[in-house]
Design an enzyme around this catalytic site. Structure first.
Site, mmCIF file in Angstrom:
data_model
loop_
_atom_site.group_PDB
_atom_site.id
_atom_site.type_symbol
_atom_site.label_atom_id
_atom_site.label_comp_id
_atom_site.label_asym_id
_atom_site.label_seq_id
_atom_site.Cartn_x
_atom_site.Cartn_y
_atom_site.Cartn_z
ATOM 1 C CD1 TRP A 129 1.572 -6.793 -5.090
ATOM 2 C CD2 TRP A 129 2.095 -7.873 -3.200
ATOM 3 N NE1 TRP A 129 2.868 -6.468 -4.754
ATOM 4 C CE2 TRP A 129 3.218 -7.122 -3.604
ATOM 5 C CE3 TRP A 129 2.194 -8.631 -2.033
ATOM 6 C CZ2 TRP A 129 4.409 -7.103 -2.902
ATOM 7 C CZ3 TRP A 129 3.390 -8.621 -1.328
ATOM 8 C CH2 TRP A 129 4.472 -7.860 -1.764
ATOM 9 C CE LYS A 177 -2.519 4.912 -3.269
ATOM 10 N NZ LYS A 177 -1.230 5.598 -3.189
ATOM 11 C CG ASN A 201 -6.788 -9.123 2.127
ATOM 12 O OD1 ASN A 201 -7.285 -8.235 2.815
ATOM 13 N ND2 ASN A 201 -5.502 -9.166 1.884
ATOM 14 N N GLY A 202 -5.157 -11.962 3.143
ATOM 15 C CA GLY A 202 -4.526 -12.181 4.446
ATOM 16 C C GLY A 202 -3.476 -13.267 4.322
ATOM 17 N NE ARG A 224 -7.236 -4.875 -0.123
ATOM 18 C CZ ARG A 224 -7.262 -4.392 1.105
ATOM 19 N NH1 ARG A 224 -7.617 -3.137 1.308
ATOM 20 N NH2 ARG A 224 -6.943 -5.136 2.135
ATOM 21 C CD GLU A 256 7.572 10.939 -1.159
ATOM 22 O OE1 GLU A 256 8.029 10.060 -0.398
ATOM 23 O OE2 GLU A 256 6.557 10.759 -1.852
ATOM 24 C CE LYS A 264 6.268 8.639 -4.667
ATOM 25 N NZ LYS A 264 5.799 8.872 -3.368
ATOM 26 C CG HIS A 301 30.714 11.421 6.775
ATOM 27 N ND1 HIS A 301 31.818 11.568 7.570
ATOM 28 C CD2 HIS A 301 30.012 12.570 6.902
ATOM 29 C CE1 HIS A 301 31.786 12.751 8.156
ATOM 30 N NE2 HIS A 301 30.698 13.377 7.775
ATOM 31 C CB CYS A 337 -5.193 -10.232 -2.187
ATOM 32 S SG CYS A 337 -3.707 -11.198 -2.367
ATOM 33 C CD GLU A 349 6.641 4.645 -5.415
ATOM 34 O OE1 GLU A 349 6.506 5.730 -4.865
ATOM 35 O OE2 GLU A 349 6.023 3.630 -5.067
HETATM 36 C C1 F6R Z 1 5.224 5.190 -2.149
HETATM 37 C C2 F6R Z 1 4.084 4.714 -1.374
HETATM 38 C C3 F6R Z 1 4.347 3.771 -0.255
HETATM 39 C C4 F6R Z 1 3.353 4.017 0.891
HETATM 40 C C5 F6R Z 1 3.557 2.976 2.000
HETATM 41 C C6 F6R Z 1 2.647 3.244 3.185
HETATM 42 O O1 F6R Z 1 4.827 6.088 -3.144
HETATM 43 O O2 F6R Z 1 2.963 5.051 -1.648
HETATM 44 O O3 F6R Z 1 5.654 3.878 0.190
HETATM 45 O O4 F6R Z 1 3.560 5.298 1.395
HETATM 46 O O5 F6R Z 1 3.300 1.713 1.486
HETATM 47 O O6 F6R Z 1 1.312 3.204 2.807
HETATM 48 P P1 F6R Z 1 0.198 3.850 3.726
HETATM 49 O O7 F6R Z 1 0.440 5.341 3.726
HETATM 50 O O8 F6R Z 1 -1.093 3.483 3.088
HETATM 51 O O9 F6R Z 1 0.372 3.289 5.105
#
Ligand code: F6R
Length: 581
Positions: free
Chosen positions: A73, A576, A99-100, A27, A457, A461, A480, A2, A464
């Protein structure tokens, strides 16, 4: 998780809060709400969905010089208006955004037996605790905060009181000032332009805010004299402002990010020799991160092993936190995080510091919680990243950690890196590759060593933002177990940029094809095997190939999401910045 944003000013503050909340949507964006004070009375408007849904609901006649707002969130309680913030106290005289996480909210509820709760959230109890105390409004907030266990950044509004009250513990909270307006927010980016300065609240500090005054107190209600922080001019990227989504814009910005990173580390020399000398003394480096940042940490460790011959370990923060750790003062703990606000990563940094070891934080946001725990900071220069799926921040982390490893090793590769940074460009994904790949619902990504990291990675991507069930696996591990899943309907994306491992990868490709799997090969050189689809990469030095190859996989994921009609910037169930455990 949040985000909270509150504003008080000379005129209607709804627009300012809405625009602040939009910058905080990273957030969380499953619901939002505002509380406003009109003729001394509190009104609340909430909506499920993104901020634009709340905006549509806010009727024109609503206006107020004091507004507190929230973007959510969900942690406690499903996504619905009842659980959205702001929450009101039983007497409707106190409104709060939070937030928290309030860990002891169930116990606290029992201490308020006569109060009826309308939501399943942990936050509602905070509003009721404040309302149940007597004294001045700041005294009531301080008393309530003392009863709460866990993390909080809150903005509170009281009936018949033209002020905003704030409190903070463990979750970030900033208060910005400009002539005629004061704003409180989870992130300084919500303040927008033209703010003069801001304060960063520390744990167990409280603020009482009017439109032209900010008073900050400690938990004994003594005034705190805090230093004003000034705004750093954010890196400005306007070339791609026409792009339809942030993820596309951010992918296209990557060549600029690389140039900027090179410039910062080599021309501006932002890490000095004294710092490097101190860091070189460490025998071991232990990287800790989450998600995409964990992937870049895997590469950071590989670079340090290869170039600086350092002993390196890498852990996922949520595992490191609860596993048994022998914290050593000879080891430098490296925390990698775009936001610098990820709860698990922060908890690990706190634990390491408590045990007396030193920390290096690789962060993209200058004013973040993680940097406060850092003995050394290695900034990345991706600029603000908005799309939930990280692209340019990842590339910035990888390039920064490569530069760092080379600086630690004493190898002079400035010219080679400069050439790369100046030459690197984004090549569009071939249409035929996309059109063919779209037909598969089972996709694996494989590679070896650094190419395995790129596979991890690429798979993250794709899953998600396009919701395709895909996994990444080290190519040598296929036989394996995972090979059992390969059949005619399987697409295997093979990343192969290490010439010395070409034959090994060719063997893996044969194993996959023999089971009916189709291959999409990403490489900068010829392979002596048939493959169904190919993306020919530009040839750079091997250590730079993870950047060249990942950009193609970012584009693959984006194209899938757009083709399927999904919003790549705000994928379902995600946020994010993961500011709760
Ligand atoms: C995936 C993504 C997340 C962040 C993860 C860590 O595309 O963005 O997996 O990498 O939540 O976030 P930070 O880098 O802000 O600690």
């Amino acid at each position: 998780m949040c985000g909270i944003c509150a504003s008080i000013g000379n005129d209607n503050q709804i627009r300012n809060v809405i625009s602040g909340l939009k910058t905080l949507e990273y957030r969380g964006y499953d619901s939002s709400g505002v509380a406003l004070l009109k003729n001394g009375k509190i009104s609340v408007v909430k909506s499920v969905g993104q901020i634009k849904c709340l905006q549509e609901k806010l009727a024109d006649e609503l206006n107020s010089k004091i507004v507190i707002g929230h973007t959510r969130w969900a942690t406690h309680g499903k996504v619905c208006e009842e659980n959205s913030h702001p929450h009101l106290s039983f007497d409707k005289k106190v409104a709060i955004v939070h937030n928290g996480i309030i860990e002891n909210f169930e116990q606290l509820k029992k201490q308020l037996p006569n109060v009826k709760f309308y939501s399943q959230t942990d936050t509602e109890v905070f509003a009721n605790l404040i309302a149940s105390h007597s004294g001045s409004n700041i005294e009531r907030l301080v008393k309530a905060s003392k009863m709460v266990k866990g993390s909080f950044a809150v903005a509170v509004m009281f009936e018949n009181d033209n002020k905003i009250y704030c409190a903070k513990r463990k979750s970030p909270l900033y208060i910005g000032f400009r002539h005629g307006q004061v704003m409180a927010s989870s992130d300084v980016s919500a303040f927008g332009e033209n703010f003069d300065y801001f304060y960063k609240l520390d744990d167990d500090e409280f603020a009482v805010v009017t439109k032209d005054k900010i008073d900050i107190f400690d938990k004994d209600l003594k005034l705190v004299n805090k230093a004003k922080a000034l705004f750093e001019k954010a890196p400005f990227f306007d070339d791609f402002s026409e792009e339809k989504c942030f993820m596309k814009k951010e992918i296209l910005e990557q060549p600029i990010v690389l140039k900027r990173t090179f410039f910062k580390y080599f021309s501006e020399k932002i890490i000095d020799e004294t710092t490097l000398t101190k860091i070189k003394k460490f025998k071991k480096f232990h990287f800790v991160a989450c998600g995409t940042a964990y992937h870049s940490a895997l590469l950071g460790a590989e670079y340090l092993r290869e170039f600086a011959k350092k002993d390196c370990e890498v852990s996922v923060a949520s595992e490191f936190r609860y596993g048994f750790q022998n914290i050593s003062k000879n080891c430098l703990y490296v925390f990698v995080s775009q936001s610098g606000e990820t709860a698990d990563t922060i908890a690990c940094a706190e634990m390491v510091k408590q045990k007396g070891a030193q920390t290096l934080c690789v962060t993209n946001v200058p004013y973040c919680t993680l940097n406060n725990l850092a003995d050394f900071v290695l900034p990345t220069f991706a600029g603000k990243e908005v799309a939930v799926a990280s692209t340019k921040a990842y590339v910035a982390q990888v390039f920064t950690m490569l530069i760092f490893a080379l600086l630690i090793s004493g190898k002079d590769m400035e010219e080679e890196l400069k050439k790369f940074a100046l030459q690197f460009s984004i090549k569009a994904l071939p249409d035929e590759v996309l059109n063919s790949a779209l037909g598969y619902s089972k996709i694996f990504f494989v590679g070896r060593v650094a190419d395995y990291v790129t596979s991890l990675e690429g798979a993250l991507k794709l899953k998600e933002i396009s919701y395709i069930n895909c996994i990444a696996i080290a190519a040598g591990e296929l036989k394996h177990g995972t090979l059992a899943l390969v059949d005619d309907d399987t697409l295997v994306v093979v990343v192969s940029t290490r010439e010395d491992l070409k034959e090994k990868i060719e063997n893996n490709i044969q194993e996959i094809r023999a089971r009916g799997g189709k291959i999409l090969l990403l490489s900068q050189f010829e392979h002596h095997v048939d493959v169904e689809y190919e993306i020919r990469l530009s040839k750079f030095m091997e250590m730079l190939m993870p950047i060249e190859s990942v950009v193609q996989l970012q584009q693959l994921a984006l194209s899938f999401a757009l083709e399927k009609g999904f919003d790549p910037d705000k994928p379902r169930n995600l946020a994010k910045s993961v500011t709760v455990e």
